[in-house]
Design a protein around this motif. Structure first.
Motif, PDB file in Angstrom:
ATOM      1  N   GLN A  36       0.843  -1.187   0.000  1.00 39.77           N
ATOM      2  CA  GLN A  36       0.000   0.000   0.000  1.00 39.77           C
ATOM      3  C   GLN A  36       0.881   1.240   0.000  1.00 39.77           C
ATOM      4  O   GLN A  36       1.873   1.307   0.729  1.00 39.77           O
ATOM      5  N   TRP A  37       0.496   2.216  -0.826  1.00 38.63           N
ATOM      6  CA  TRP A  37       1.242   3.466  -0.956  1.00 38.63           C
ATOM      7  C   TRP A  37       0.364   4.618  -0.487  1.00 38.63           C
ATOM      8  O   TRP A  37      -0.835   4.638  -0.732  1.00 38.63           O
ATOM      9  N   TRP A  38       0.991   5.596   0.152  1.00 39.37           N
ATOM     10  CA  TRP A  38       0.293   6.671   0.843  1.00 39.37           C
ATOM     11  C   TRP A  38       0.405   7.976   0.074  1.00 39.37           C
ATOM     12  O   TRP A  38       1.443   8.266  -0.530  1.00 39.37           O
ATOM     13  N   LEU A  39      -0.651   8.799   0.117  1.00 42.05           N
ATOM     14  CA  LEU A  39      -0.613  10.158  -0.423  1.00 42.05           C
ATOM     15  C   LEU A  39      -0.877  11.136   0.718  1.00 42.05           C
ATOM     16  O   LEU A  39      -1.829  10.963   1.479  1.00 42.05           O
ATOM     17  N   GLU A  40      -0.030  12.157   0.816  1.00 41.33           N
ATOM     18  CA  GLU A  40      -0.141  13.144   1.890  1.00 41.33           C
ATOM     19  C   GLU A  40      -1.060  14.296   1.487  1.00 41.33           C
ATOM     20  O   GLU A  40      -1.150  14.639   0.308  1.00 41.33           O
ATOM     21  N   PRO A  41      -1.715  14.935   2.483  1.00 40.37           N
ATOM     22  CA  PRO A  41      -2.412  16.187   2.190  1.00 40.37           C
ATOM     23  C   PRO A  41      -1.418  17.231   1.685  1.00 40.37           C
ATOM     24  O   PRO A  41      -0.212  17.139   1.936  1.00 40.37           O
ATOM     25  N   LEU A  79      -5.920   0.262 -19.970  1.00 44.98           N
ATOM     26  CA  LEU A  79      -5.766   0.632 -18.569  1.00 44.98           C
ATOM     27  C   LEU A  79      -5.320  -0.603 -17.796  1.00 44.98           C
ATOM     28  O   LEU A  79      -6.012  -1.622 -17.775  1.00 44.98           O
ATOM     29  N   ASN A  80      -4.145  -0.526 -17.201  1.00 43.35           N
ATOM     30  CA  ASN A  80      -3.556  -1.648 -16.470  1.00 43.35           C
ATOM     31  C   ASN A  80      -3.229  -1.197 -15.051  1.00 43.35           C
ATOM     32  O   ASN A  80      -3.445  -0.046 -14.685  1.00 43.35           O
ATOM     33  N   SER A  81      -2.694  -2.108 -14.253  1.00 40.52           N
ATOM     34  CA  SER A  81      -2.263  -1.738 -12.903  1.00 40.52           C
ATOM     35  C   SER A  81      -0.847  -2.228 -12.671  1.00 40.52           C
ATOM     36  O   SER A  81      -0.397  -3.193 -13.287  1.00 40.52           O
ATOM     37  N   TYR A  82      -0.144  -1.535 -11.777  1.00 39.36           N
ATOM     38  CA  TYR A  82       1.200  -1.962 -11.383  1.00 39.36           C
ATOM     39  C   TYR A  82       1.060  -3.156 -10.442  1.00 39.36           C
ATOM     40  O   TYR A  82       0.301  -3.110  -9.475  1.00 39.36           O
ATOM     41  N   ALA A  83       1.793  -4.219 -10.706  1.00 39.65           N
ATOM     42  CA  ALA A  83       1.642  -5.459  -9.948  1.00 39.65           C
ATOM     43  C   ALA A  83       1.892  -5.238  -8.462  1.00 39.65           C
ATOM     44  O   ALA A  83       2.925  -4.701  -8.062  1.00 39.65           O
ATOM     45  N   GLY A  84       0.919  -5.649  -7.653  1.00 32.79           N
ATOM     46  CA  GLY A  84       1.066  -5.608  -6.203  1.00 32.79           C
ATOM     47  C   GLY A  84       0.986  -4.236  -5.580  1.00 32.79           C
ATOM     48  O   GLY A  84       1.216  -4.096  -4.378  1.00 32.79           O
ATOM     49  N   GLU A 171      12.649   7.393 -12.680  1.00 34.77           N
ATOM     50  CA  GLU A 171      13.026   5.980 -12.703  1.00 34.77           C
ATOM     51  C   GLU A 171      11.772   5.124 -12.806  1.00 34.77           C
ATOM     52  O   GLU A 171      10.743   5.463 -12.233  1.00 34.77           O
ATOM     53  N   ASN A 172      11.896   4.005 -13.507  1.00 39.81           N
ATOM     54  CA  ASN A 172      10.751   3.114 -13.676  1.00 39.81           C
ATOM     55  C   ASN A 172      10.639   2.148 -12.494  1.00 39.81           C
ATOM     56  O   ASN A 172      10.707   0.936 -12.636  1.00 39.81           O
ATOM     57  N   ARG A 173      10.480   2.743 -11.305  1.00 39.74           N
ATOM     58  CA  ARG A 173      10.262   1.979 -10.078  1.00 39.74           C
ATOM     59  C   ARG A 173       9.067   2.582  -9.351  1.00 39.74           C
ATOM     60  O   ARG A 173       8.743   3.753  -9.522  1.00 39.74           O
ATOM     61  N   LEU A 174       8.409   1.761  -8.502  1.00 40.34           N
ATOM     62  CA  LEU A 174       7.191   2.234  -7.857  1.00 40.34           C
ATOM     63  C   LEU A 174       7.427   3.426  -6.941  1.00 40.34           C
ATOM     64  O   LEU A 174       6.595   4.321  -6.864  1.00 40.34           O
ATOM     65  N   GLY A 175       8.548   3.467  -6.229  1.00 42.34           N
ATOM     66  CA  GLY A 175       8.825   4.600  -5.352  1.00 42.34           C
ATOM     67  C   GLY A 175       8.799   5.923  -6.104  1.00 42.34           C
ATOM     68  O   GLY A 175       8.042   6.836  -5.745  1.00 42.34           O
ATOM     69  N   PRO A 176       9.607   6.081  -7.168  1.00 39.47           N
ATOM     70  CA  PRO A 176       9.568   7.324  -7.948  1.00 39.47           C
ATOM     71  C   PRO A 176       8.232   7.565  -8.639  1.00 39.47           C
ATOM     72  O   PRO A 176       7.807   8.715  -8.799  1.00 39.47           O
ATOM     73  N   ILE A 177       7.537   6.493  -9.036  1.00 44.78           N
ATOM     74  CA  ILE A 177       6.228   6.663  -9.681  1.00 44.78           C
ATOM     75  C   ILE A 177       5.230   7.243  -8.683  1.00 44.78           C
ATOM     76  O   ILE A 177       4.499   8.191  -8.988  1.00 44.78           O
ATOM     77  N   VAL A 178       5.187   6.704  -7.455  1.00 42.30           N
ATOM     78  CA  VAL A 178       4.274   7.231  -6.435  1.00 42.30           C
ATOM     79  C   VAL A 178       4.673   8.660  -6.058  1.00 42.30           C
ATOM     80  O   VAL A 178       3.804   9.511  -5.830  1.00 42.30           O
ATOM     81  N   ALA A 179       5.973   8.942  -6.007  1.00 39.89           N
ATOM     82  CA  ALA A 179       6.419  10.315  -5.730  1.00 39.89           C
ATOM     83  C   ALA A 179       5.920  11.269  -6.815  1.00 39.89           C
ATOM     84  O   ALA A 179       5.550  12.420  -6.529  1.00 39.89           O
ATOM     85  N   ALA A 180       5.882  10.810  -8.055  1.00 36.54           N
ATOM     86  CA  ALA A 180       5.355  11.635  -9.152  1.00 36.54           C
ATOM     87  C   ALA A 180       3.850  11.846  -8.990  1.00 36.54           C
ATOM     88  O   ALA A 180       3.337  12.939  -9.270  1.00 36.54           O
ATOM     89  N   PHE A 181       3.116  10.811  -8.535  1.00 40.94           N
ATOM     90  CA  PHE A 181       1.692  10.990  -8.234  1.00 40.94           C
ATOM     91  C   PHE A 181       1.513  12.079  -7.171  1.00 40.94           C
ATOM     92  O   PHE A 181       0.637  12.934  -7.290  1.00 40.94           O
TER      93      PHE A 181
END
Length: 199
Positions: A36-41, A79-84, A171-181
């Motif tokens: 699970q990945w978190w988004l801050e206010p 439309l796809n999803s990132y695994a896990g 970078e094509n990793r979930l950490g940088p992708i979520v940071a971009a979100f």
């Protein structure tokens, strides 16, 4: 000659190990673990509604985005999803919480989630029209896109609200992708808040 119960018991005893061995892939997962990945206010400048009216926030999403999966859209419109990879809840609840908490910290009057404005209050009714990573033909996430659109309806006026942001992914990793979100959402909320203040 063994009875029927004995025959069934022998058959189960012989078949059970074979069935368990054959179903090993159902009991063991070789895929990535669920995360699970978190988004801050978002920290916003103060906003001012007419006479500091109480604000109600409602956030919906377009079809396809109502999921807790973190999504991507490829160049073939699939439309796809990132695994896990998951948000803590379905996207309308996640965005509704982030938007409400962000605006509550910036508004001098009460801010709550709901579908109808309080008496003499304002309703910010938003729809997320994009909230996904954009991937290229090789499966690399190039950028993240966030788009919110809707209306601010107050007793004395109604106005459209719209904000769109696109943030590149290093970078094509979930950490940088979520940071971009997070960055795209931050920028989008700054745009939204700027359209709420009345002069």
């Amino acid at each position: 000659m063994p009875g029927l119960k004995t025959t069934v018991r022998i058959a189960v005893t012989l078949l059970l190990p074979a069935l368990l061995a054959g179903c090993g892939s159902l009991l063991e997962s070789n895929g990535p673990p669920n995360t699970q990945w978190w988004l801050e206010p978002v920290a916003l400048e103060p906003i001012q509604l007419p006479e500091d009216a109480p604000l109600t926030v409602h956030v919906a999403v377009v079809p396809g985005l109502d999921t807790d999966r973190i999504l991507n859209l490829d160049d073939g419109a699939r439309l796809n999803s990132y695994a896990g990879a998951h948000w803590p809840d379905h996207l309308p609840e996640v965005l509704g919480s982030v938007v409400t908490r962000s605006l509550a910290a910036a508004h001098g009057a009460p801010v709550r989630a709901g579908e109808r404005a309080e008496e003499d209050g304002c309703l910010l009714d938003l729809e997320a029209r994009s909230f996904f990573g954009r991937i290229d033909a090789t499966g690399i996430t190039q950028r993240v896109e966030v788009s919110l659109a809707g209306t601010l309806a107050c007793p004395a006026f109604e106005r459209p609200v719209q904000a769109n942001q696109s943030v590149g992914v290093g970078e094509n990793r979930l950490g940088p992708i979520v940071a971009a979100f997070q960055e795209a959402l931050d920028r989008t909320m700054v745009e939204v808040a700027g359209q709420l203040t009345t002069e």
